[in-house]
Design a protein around this motif. Structure first.
Motif, short mmCIF file in Angstrom:
data_model
loop_
_atom_site.label_atom_id
_atom_site.label_comp_id
_atom_site.label_asym_id
_atom_site.label_seq_id
_atom_site.Cartn_x
_atom_site.Cartn_y
_atom_site.Cartn_z
N ASP A 81 -14.64 33.51 3.15
CA ASP A 81 -15.13 32.06 2.55
C ASP A 81 -16.47 32.48 1.91
O ASP A 81 -17.39 32.85 2.29
CB ASP A 81 -15.34 31.15 3.52
CG ASP A 81 -15.74 29.90 2.82
OD1 ASP A 81 -15.73 29.71 1.63
OD2 ASP A 81 -15.78 28.74 3.54
N ASP B 91 -18.35 30.41 0.26
CA ASP B 91 -19.52 29.56 0.53
C ASP B 91 -20.17 29.79 1.78
O ASP B 91 -21.43 29.64 1.85
CB ASP B 91 -18.82 27.95 0.55
CG ASP B 91 -18.24 27.54 -0.85
OD1 ASP B 91 -18.59 27.92 -1.98
OD2 ASP B 91 -17.41 26.77 -0.82
N HIS C 11 -17.54 14.67 9.20
CA HIS C 11 -16.49 15.34 9.59
C HIS C 11 -16.17 14.98 11.20
O HIS C 11 -17.24 14.61 11.85
CB HIS C 11 -16.58 16.90 9.54
CG HIS C 11 -16.84 17.35 8.19
ND1 HIS C 11 -18.04 17.20 7.44
CD2 HIS C 11 -16.24 17.92 7.40
CE1 HIS C 11 -17.92 17.87 6.34
NE2 HIS C 11 -16.80 18.19 6.25
N TRP D 60 -9.50 28.29 10.53
CA TRP D 60 -9.32 27.48 9.26
C TRP D 60 -10.34 26.51 8.83
O TRP D 60 -10.81 25.77 9.63
CB TRP D 60 -7.81 26.67 9.50
CG TRP D 60 -7.18 25.84 8.27
CD1 TRP D 60 -6.48 26.31 7.28
CD2 TRP D 60 -7.29 24.69 8.09
NE1 TRP D 60 -6.13 25.38 6.54
CE2 TRP D 60 -6.50 24.21 6.95
CE3 TRP D 60 -8.00 23.49 8.95
CZ2 TRP D 60 -6.62 22.91 6.57
CZ3 TRP D 60 -8.03 22.39 8.53
CH2 TRP D 60 -7.15 21.96 7.32
N THR D 61 -10.40 26.26 7.52
CA THR D 61 -11.17 25.24 6.99
C THR D 61 -10.32 24.40 6.08
O THR D 61 -9.76 24.89 5.02
CB THR D 61 -12.53 25.99 6.20
OG1 THR D 61 -13.10 26.78 7.18
CG2 THR D 61 -13.32 24.90 5.72
N GLY D 62 -10.56 22.99 6.38
CA GLY D 62 -10.08 22.14 5.14
C GLY D 62 -11.20 21.32 4.64
O GLY D 62 -12.44 21.61 4.62
N ASP D 63 -10.85 20.44 3.79
CA ASP D 63 -11.90 19.58 3.05
C ASP D 63 -12.78 18.78 4.20
O ASP D 63 -13.75 18.76 3.87
CB ASP D 63 -11.16 18.55 2.24
CG ASP D 63 -10.47 19.04 0.91
OD1 ASP D 63 -10.82 20.19 0.65
OD2 ASP D 63 -9.58 18.44 0.57
N HIS D 64 -12.35 18.43 5.38
CA HIS D 64 -13.02 17.69 6.34
C HIS D 64 -12.74 18.15 7.71
O HIS D 64 -13.21 17.57 8.62
CB HIS D 64 -12.62 15.92 6.04
CG HIS D 64 -13.07 15.38 4.82
ND1 HIS D 64 -14.31 15.32 4.25
CD2 HIS D 64 -12.17 15.00 3.97
CE1 HIS D 64 -14.17 14.77 3.02
NE2 HIS D 64 -12.96 14.63 2.60
N THR D 65 -11.99 19.26 7.72
CA THR D 65 -11.79 19.92 9.17
C THR D 65 -11.97 21.27 9.01
O THR D 65 -11.91 22.00 8.24
CB THR D 65 -10.39 19.45 9.50
OG1 THR D 65 -10.31 17.96 9.26
CG2 THR D 65 -10.01 19.88 10.85
N GLN D 66 -12.54 21.84 10.30
CA GLN D 66 -12.58 23.08 10.47
C GLN D 66 -12.05 23.60 11.83
O GLN D 66 -12.29 22.74 12.96
CB GLN D 66 -13.90 23.89 10.48
CG GLN D 66 -13.99 25.18 10.19
CD GLN D 66 -15.38 25.70 10.05
OE1 GLN D 66 -16.44 25.51 10.60
NE2 GLN D 66 -15.44 26.33 8.93
#
Length: 87
Positions: free
Chosen positions: A6, A8, A62, A36-42
């Motif tokens: 990632d 970032d 989150h 895994w990383t989503g918009d508001h979840t990891q």
């Protein structure tokens, strides 16, 4: 499996279509492995050594779900200290 870093965070992630998370957690030996990383979840696997701790974490905006696959310990959530165990 597809692995990438990632940009970032610089953390390595693993992508799969279907994740057998409990089995993956039981075989994980890394202190922190981002799956895994989503918009508001990891989704993160952690192997915390006996007597170890992860320190304070803040996840503003989150949700965080803790699921323990083995061992027992204590989690501090806000001001509350909560016993934790597998399951």
């Amino acid at each position: 499996n597809t692995e990438f870093t990632d940009g970032d965070t610089g953390m390595k992630e693993v992508r799969r279509t279907t994740l057998p998370v409990v089995e993956m957690a039981k075989s994980n030996e890394e202190f922190r492995q981002v799956l895994w990383t989503g918009d508001h979840t990891q989704l993160v696997l952690m192997a915390i050594p006996e007597g170890g701790e992860i320190g304070g974490e803040v996840h503003e905006g989150h949700d965080q779900l803790l699921y323990f696959v083995s061992g027992e310990g204590e989690a501090t959530i806000g001001e509350a200290k909560v016993p934790v165990m597998a399951g």
